[in-house]
Design an enzyme around this catalytic site. Structure first.
Site, PDB file in Angstrom:
ATOM      1  N   GLY A 156       0.776  -1.240   0.000  1.00 20.96           N
ATOM      2  CA  GLY A 156       0.000   0.000   0.000  1.00 20.96           C
ATOM      3  C   GLY A 156       0.802   1.282   0.000  1.00 20.96           C
ATOM      4  N   ASP A 187      -4.939   2.632  10.591  1.00 20.35           N
ATOM      5  CA  ASP A 187      -6.359   2.334  10.810  1.00 20.35           C
ATOM      6  C   ASP A 187      -6.516   1.919  12.281  1.00 20.35           C
ATOM      7  OD1 ASP A 187      -9.035   1.744  10.148  1.00 20.35           O
ATOM      8  OD2 ASP A 187      -8.561  -0.250   9.427  1.00 20.35           O
ATOM      9  N   LYS A 229      -7.162   7.091  10.316  1.00 20.33           N
ATOM     10  CA  LYS A 229      -8.600   6.891  10.541  1.00 20.33           C
ATOM     11  C   LYS A 229      -8.798   6.725  12.042  1.00 20.33           C
ATOM     12  CE  LYS A 229     -10.289   3.860   7.153  1.00 20.33           C
ATOM     13  NZ  LYS A 229     -10.773   2.493   6.839  1.00 20.33           N
ATOM     14  N   PHE A 283     -14.077   3.176   4.042  1.00 23.46           N
ATOM     15  CA  PHE A 283     -13.072   2.337   3.390  1.00 23.46           C
ATOM     16  C   PHE A 283     -12.586   3.048   2.136  1.00 23.46           C
ATOM     17  CE2 PHE A 283     -11.218  -1.023   0.925  1.00 23.46           C
ATOM     18  CZ  PHE A 283     -10.468  -1.658   1.895  1.00 23.46           C
TER      19      PHE A 283
END
Ligand code: IMP
Length: 177
Positions: free
Chosen positions: A45, A104, A132, A153
């Protein structure tokens, strides 16, 4: 119609992403003046962020990649973290910046900070494009933070949904339709 348009809405434009990356890179350039820095990207990512950040930092930079498996293609993190690819050089005495696409739950970063910290680097900081906070299970100090987002998401700029959409140049959100 572009391939993604049916499923993905733009949340953060490509221009806004690039401007933020340049801003973070300028801060890193200032903070590490006179030093070498090792950017450690977490696969897959963070690779888009890693490359753009590295190009914008005006310092001698070395690049490392780590692979971890904490995430299996759905929309939930398992909490279990395993190293699938390790760095290629010793990190002892080096100034490390761990580069992540999104924090996250924070569990991946917590694991990596502990793991890398045990290798006695000179210093270790975190750069994350997105945070987040609504889903945080542990508090991760993010030294270079791009955007704080709500609990949606997201895909694009490296982030995937089932390995898809990583190549979008913006951050998008999966839409209902
Ligand atoms: P953690 O929950 O902070 O450990 O995050 C682990 C990994 O889950 C991140 O590095 C991402 O690869 C993935 N992830 C978390 N949230 C999202 C999202 O909204 N879209 C895509 N991947 C995500």
């Amino acid at each position: 119609m572009a391939f993604y348009e049916r499923d993905v809405d733009v949340m953060i434009s490509a221009d806004a992403v690039q401007a933020k990356v340049r801003e973070l890179a300028a801060q890193i350039t200032k903070d590490y003046a006179g030093k070498d820095v090792t950017l450690i990207g977490v696969m897959k990512g963070s690779v888009f962020f890693l490359v753009d950040l590295a190009k914008a930092v005006d310092l001698p930079v070395t690049i490392e990649l780590m692979g971890v498996s904490s995430y299996h293609g759905g929309t939930e993190t398992t909490g279990e973290v395993r190293i699938t690819h390790d760095v290629s050089k010793p990190l002892h005495g080096r100034h490390l910046i761990l580069v992540e696409d999104i924090v996250d739950t924070g569990l991946t970063m917590q694991f990596l900070l502990e793991n890398l910290g045990a290798r006695h680097p000179a210093s270790i900081k975190v750069a994350a494009l997105l945070e987040k906070p609504a889903r945080a299970k542990v508090k991760i100090p993010i030294d270079y933070k791009g955007f704080v987002i709500e609990d949606k998401f997201v895909v694009g700029y490296g982030l995937d949904y089932g390995e898809k959409y990583r190549n979008l140049p913006f951050i998008g959100v999966m839409n209902a339709g």
